[in-house]
Scaffold this motif. Structure first.
Motif, PDB file in Angstrom:
ATOM      1  N   MET A 168       3.047  68.386   7.657  1.00 35.38           N
ATOM      2  CA  MET A 168       3.594  67.493   6.566  1.00 35.38           C
ATOM      3  C   MET A 168       4.021  66.457   7.063  1.00 35.38           C
ATOM      4  O   MET A 168       4.929  66.146   8.159  1.00 35.38           O
ATOM      5  CB  MET A 168       4.504  68.191   5.760  1.00 35.38           C
ATOM      6  CG  MET A 168       3.730  69.313   4.834  1.00 35.38           C
ATOM      7  SD  MET A 168       4.901  70.083   3.419  1.00 35.38           S
ATOM      8  CE  MET A 168       6.244  70.681   4.391  1.00 35.38           C
ATOM      9  N   PHE A 169       3.903  65.258   6.395  1.00 29.01           N
ATOM     10  CA  PHE A 169       4.353  63.908   6.528  1.00 29.01           C
ATOM     11  C   PHE A 169       5.862  63.797   5.995  1.00 29.01           C
ATOM     12  O   PHE A 169       6.083  64.068   4.701  1.00 29.01           O
ATOM     13  CB  PHE A 169       3.646  62.779   6.202  1.00 29.01           C
ATOM     14  CG  PHE A 169       2.615  62.494   7.006  1.00 29.01           C
ATOM     15  CD1 PHE A 169       2.603  61.449   8.243  1.00 29.01           C
ATOM     16  CD2 PHE A 169       1.292  63.025   6.628  1.00 29.01           C
ATOM     17  CE1 PHE A 169       1.567  61.300   8.983  1.00 29.01           C
ATOM     18  CE2 PHE A 169       0.023  62.746   7.572  1.00 29.01           C
ATOM     19  CZ  PHE A 169       0.136  62.053   8.532  1.00 29.01           C
ATOM     20  N   SER A 181      18.680  63.410   3.172  1.00 28.66           N
ATOM     21  CA  SER A 181      17.676  62.312   2.268  1.00 28.66           C
ATOM     22  C   SER A 181      16.429  62.205   2.882  1.00 28.66           C
ATOM     23  O   SER A 181      15.903  60.999   2.769  1.00 28.66           O
ATOM     24  CB  SER A 181      18.609  61.154   2.697  1.00 28.66           C
ATOM     25  OG  SER A 181      18.429  60.642   3.839  1.00 28.66           O
ATOM     26  N   TYR A 182      15.822  63.175   2.759  1.00 29.43           N
ATOM     27  CA  TYR A 182      14.188  63.261   3.228  1.00 29.43           C
ATOM     28  C   TYR A 182      13.389  63.982   2.265  1.00 29.43           C
ATOM     29  O   TYR A 182      13.998  64.654   1.274  1.00 29.43           O
ATOM     30  CB  TYR A 182      13.936  63.660   4.482  1.00 29.43           C
ATOM     31  CG  TYR A 182      14.199  65.341   4.742  1.00 29.43           C
ATOM     32  CD1 TYR A 182      13.063  65.953   4.421  1.00 29.43           C
ATOM     33  CD2 TYR A 182      15.299  65.596   5.121  1.00 29.43           C
ATOM     34  CE1 TYR A 182      13.238  67.349   4.594  1.00 29.43           C
ATOM     35  CE2 TYR A 182      15.507  67.012   5.281  1.00 29.43           C
ATOM     36  CZ  TYR A 182      14.398  67.831   5.133  1.00 29.43           C
ATOM     37  OH  TYR A 182      14.765  69.334   5.368  1.00 29.43           O
ATOM     38  N   GLY A 183      12.184  63.413   2.216  1.00 32.52           N
ATOM     39  CA  GLY A 183      11.134  64.180   1.231  1.00 32.52           C
ATOM     40  C   GLY A 183       9.862  64.136   2.043  1.00 32.52           C
ATOM     41  O   GLY A 183       9.726  63.684   3.058  1.00 32.52           O
ATOM     42  N   TYR A 184       8.989  64.672   1.291  1.00 28.66           N
ATOM     43  CA  TYR A 184       7.613  65.041   1.942  1.00 28.66           C
ATOM     44  C   TYR A 184       6.440  64.288   0.986  1.00 28.66           C
ATOM     45  O   TYR A 184       6.637  64.171  -0.200  1.00 28.66           O
ATOM     46  CB  TYR A 184       7.241  66.639   2.038  1.00 28.66           C
ATOM     47  CG  TYR A 184       8.169  67.445   2.898  1.00 28.66           C
ATOM     48  CD1 TYR A 184       7.964  67.203   4.357  1.00 28.66           C
ATOM     49  CD2 TYR A 184       9.062  68.316   2.652  1.00 28.66           C
ATOM     50  CE1 TYR A 184       8.748  67.719   5.091  1.00 28.66           C
ATOM     51  CE2 TYR A 184       9.655  68.911   3.278  1.00 28.66           C
ATOM     52  CZ  TYR A 184       9.602  69.015   4.683  1.00 28.66           C
ATOM     53  OH  TYR A 184      10.300  69.491   5.475  1.00 28.66           O
ATOM     54  N   LEU A 185       5.632  64.047   1.829  1.00 21.52           N
ATOM     55  CA  LEU A 185       4.390  63.470   1.096  1.00 21.52           C
ATOM     56  C   LEU A 185       3.649  64.661   1.011  1.00 21.52           C
ATOM     57  O   LEU A 185       3.323  65.392   1.718  1.00 21.52           O
ATOM     58  CB  LEU A 185       3.535  62.340   1.953  1.00 21.52           C
ATOM     59  CG  LEU A 185       3.860  60.976   1.891  1.00 21.52           C
ATOM     60  CD1 LEU A 185       5.319  60.798   2.531  1.00 21.52           C
ATOM     61  CD2 LEU A 185       3.001  60.232   2.709  1.00 21.52           C
ATOM     62  N   ARG A 186       3.173  64.959  -0.302  1.00 22.89           N
ATOM     63  CA  ARG A 186       2.532  66.263  -0.546  1.00 22.89           C
ATOM     64  C   ARG A 186       1.346  66.519   0.341  1.00 22.89           C
ATOM     65  O   ARG A 186       0.493  65.842   0.350  1.00 22.89           O
ATOM     66  CB  ARG A 186       2.170  66.292  -2.135  1.00 22.89           C
ATOM     67  CG  ARG A 186       1.119  65.027  -2.653  1.00 22.89           C
ATOM     68  CD  ARG A 186       0.862  65.150  -4.102  1.00 22.89           C
ATOM     69  NE  ARG A 186       0.051  64.210  -4.512  1.00 22.89           N
ATOM     70  CZ  ARG A 186      -0.362  63.883  -5.677  1.00 22.89           C
ATOM     71  NH1 ARG A 186       0.290  64.242  -6.735  1.00 22.89           N
ATOM     72  NH2 ARG A 186      -1.276  62.931  -5.727  1.00 22.89           N
ATOM     73  N   ARG A 220      -2.028  64.987   5.379  1.00 19.11           N
ATOM     74  CA  ARG A 220      -1.812  66.077   6.292  1.00 19.11           C
ATOM     75  C   ARG A 220      -1.957  65.360   7.665  1.00 19.11           C
ATOM     76  O   ARG A 220      -2.931  64.835   7.868  1.00 19.11           O
ATOM     77  CB  ARG A 220      -2.910  67.418   6.005  1.00 19.11           C
ATOM     78  CG  ARG A 220      -2.900  67.861   4.740  1.00 19.11           C
ATOM     79  CD  ARG A 220      -4.047  68.874   4.596  1.00 19.11           C
ATOM     80  NE  ARG A 220      -4.048  69.462   3.361  1.00 19.11           N
ATOM     81  CZ  ARG A 220      -4.637  70.678   2.850  1.00 19.11           C
ATOM     82  NH1 ARG A 220      -5.504  71.127   3.969  1.00 19.11           N
ATOM     83  NH2 ARG A 220      -4.464  71.059   1.599  1.00 19.11           N
ATOM     84  N   ASN A 221      -0.696  65.914   8.450  1.00 20.71           N
ATOM     85  CA  ASN A 221      -0.874  65.350   9.652  1.00 20.71           C
ATOM     86  C   ASN A 221      -1.755  66.132  10.750  1.00 20.71           C
ATOM     87  O   ASN A 221      -1.184  66.784  11.615  1.00 20.71           O
ATOM     88  CB  ASN A 221       0.535  65.186  10.291  1.00 20.71           C
ATOM     89  CG  ASN A 221       0.773  64.248  11.419  1.00 20.71           C
ATOM     90  OD1 ASN A 221      -0.360  63.552  11.905  1.00 20.71           O
ATOM     91  ND2 ASN A 221       1.814  64.143  12.060  1.00 20.71           N
ATOM     92  N   GLU A 222      -3.008  66.169  10.329  1.00 22.01           N
ATOM     93  CA  GLU A 222      -4.137  66.591  11.066  1.00 22.01           C
ATOM     94  C   GLU A 222      -3.812  66.557  12.678  1.00 22.01           C
ATOM     95  O   GLU A 222      -3.793  65.278  13.127  1.00 22.01           O
ATOM     96  CB  GLU A 222      -5.451  66.432  10.738  1.00 22.01           C
ATOM     97  CG  GLU A 222      -5.785  66.822   9.206  1.00 22.01           C
ATOM     98  CD  GLU A 222      -6.215  68.244   9.203  1.00 22.01           C
ATOM     99  OE1 GLU A 222      -6.043  69.124   9.918  1.00 22.01           O
ATOM    100  OE2 GLU A 222      -6.352  68.667   7.784  1.00 22.01           O
TER     101      GLU A 222
END
Ligand code: ATP
Length: 503
Positions: A168-169, A181-186, A220-222
């Motif tokens: 995940m990014f 204070s972080y979130g994820y790119l889905r 997705r950080n492939e």
């Protein structure tokens, strides 16, 4: 169909379908930009999917959820803990590989070492990867002793122990970068559907069974993006979560398998090119009761996943709901003390609250593009012995529907008629109609064959009453991409002629 990936890559670049992302700064691996024709084809694929899965059904709603999501969504979905691939580094050149990709080509050798080192043999490839992952120290020895080569250098590598790598990014939200204070790119669009389940039910008064459809980007950080747009880091998905009464899930699973195969067929991707993989129990993701993977026969790559159709049981809503203990969940879920919503719906027979089962058909837009392009790609030898490349796209997918070509680009009487025709055809709402005066007519035809334009309309001297044959006044030539037939059509009848053909 295309014979190789290379043919497709070269056509896509030459004609402006797809470019490498950030190319003028050396490119960014795993990211691609869709060019003037690519964006049209992509939009048309998405529109065809939306039409078929939302508009043509009465048991479906649409959604467009945000891309950046609260970290708790991805914690309770299971992605923080499990959305990772084991990977290994080559100490010789600091290159990093996914364990399964690395072992794939030399699995027999590695298997032999594993049997010896661990005293047990793995029954299939996923089991082999799992065994390596579970025994990191022995895994590194097994890779070394098996002489596993580095795919980049071709030399035997010096391998580290496998380590999990979350794909995940993560990104900082707001001006202060503190711990929370972080979130994820889905990593999939699906989670936005589950988190909006209650909103959609409450605002539409839906009852079971019904579905929610969404098209959008996922990230997705492939570790090893490759094979053109087949495996990318920024991808687009077309996903349905279909909610049904527990016990009816298996029927709905079969329903969606059939629906999805016939949709692919309507996009020019025939069933004969798709293998249905009934994923073996031991390879199933932890949330899945059963999964069908549709494996399209890609040029050069062979059969690879284009869409997954999973029975996710009550795992997702069960993971995101509060009051888990009261709901009689079937799936094994982690405890959730954070959610403020009860994700239930009345059972249609008893009216008692129930957590529905979910059938999820999930297709990649990028992989769809590749399959559609590959099937449409045709190399033909014409009667005069010359060769042409033609994209035999279904008309509803063609980036340009009609090209209107003035035979002389400096003659006002011709160009004004051509422009008027372009305006009228554009008004039909079929998609892009192009006024095309960029070169000679032969070149224009060749270009439009290659990008799949179904019809070329040519305005010539006869059209404006300045040719040899007065009978041809107020008519144009329409050329058919596939048959190459040229027909004279009255301008007054052109709109209905084109409409009938492109319907
Ligand atoms: P793979 O095993 O090939 O990595 P997956 O099983 O992880 O795929 P899913 O999580 O089931 O894929 O995602 C659903 C669909 O999204 C896939 O069928 C595919 O079409 C698309 N998809 C997934 N990952 C990628 C990617 N990295 N690039 C392009 N499309 C992707």
């Amino acid at each position: 169909p295309a014979q190789s990936m290379e043919e497709l890559v070269s056509l896509c670049k030459r004609r402006g379908f797809i470019f490498q992302g950030s190319e003028i700064y050396g490119g960014l691996q795993g990211f691609y930009d869709y060019g003037p024709l690519g964006v049209e084809l992509k939009n048309n694929i998405k529109a065809a999917w939306w039409r078929s899965n939302v508009y043509e059904r009465d048991d479906m709603e649409g959604l467009d959820a945000s891309i950046i999501m609260h970290r708790l969504v991805l914690r309770h979905s299971g992605h923080e803990a499990t959305f990772s691939d084991p990977m290994v580094d080559n100490k010789k050149n600091n290159k990093r590989y996914r364990l399964d990709h690395l072992v794939k080509d030399q699995k027999a050798d590695v298997m032999a070492r594993v049997t010896e080192l661990m005293g047990q043999s793995a029954e299939n490839f996923p089991a082999l990867v799992a065994a390596l992952n579970a025994n990191p120290a022995q895994a590194s020895t097994a890779l070394r002793e098996a002489g596993v080569r580095d795919p980049f250098s071709g030399e035997v590598g010096e391998w580290t122990e496998p380590k999990p790598f979350n794909m995940m990014f993560k990104t900082t939200i707001g001006p202060v970068a503190d711990e929370d204070s972080y979130g994820y790119l889905r990593p999939e669009t699906a989670q936005g559907i589950f988190t909006n389940f209650k909103n959609v039910v409450d605002s539409t008064s839906r009852r079971l069974p019904f579905g929610i459809a969404q098209i959008g980007k996922a990230f997705r950080n492939e570790i090893t993006p490759r094979n053109f747009i087949f495996r990318v880091r920024e991808l687009e998905q077309m996903e349905i979560e279909f909610f049904c009464v527990p016990g009816t899930d298996e029927q709905w699973h079969e329903h969606w398998l059939e629906k999805r195969l016939s949709w692919w067929e309507a996009q020019g991707v025939p069933r004969s090119k798709i293998e249905i993989l009934d994923v073996p129990k031991e390879d199933l993701a932890h949330y899945s009761k059963r999964t069908y993977d549709l494996m399209y026969d890609y040029p050069t790559l062979g059969h690879e996943e284009i869409e997954g159709i999973a029975n996710r049981s009550d795992y997702d809503l069960g993971s995101h709901t509060k009051a888990q203990g009261e709901l009689g969940l079937v799936a094994k879920v982690e405890e959730n003390a954070d959610s403020v919503a009860k994700l239930t719906i009345p059972h249609p027979d008893t009216n008692k609250p129930v957590v529905p089962f979910v059938i999820e058909p999930s297709a990649g837009v990028d992989r769809a593009m590749l399959a559609v392009l590959s099937e449409a790609f045709t190399k033909e030898t014409l009667e005069n012995g010359s060769e042409r490349i033609v994209l035999k796209l279904r008309p509803h997918l063609a980036p340009i529907k009609v090209a209107v070509i003035p035979l002389a680009r400096n003659r006002e009487e011709i160009t004004s008629v051509a422009r008027a025709i372009k305006g009228e055809l554009q008004g039909l709402g079929l998609g892009r109609v192009l006024y095309e005066d960029s070169g000679n007519i032969g070149k224009a035809y060749r270009r439009h064959d290659e990008v799949g334009t179904p019809y070329c309309v040519t305005v010539d001297f006869d059209t404006v009453g300045k040719g040899e044959d007065p009978v041809l006044t107020d008519t144009v030539t329409v050329r058919d991409r596939d048959t190459l037939a040229q027909e004279r059509v009255k301008i007054s009848e052109l709109s209905s002629w084109i409409q009938a053909k492109l319907r």
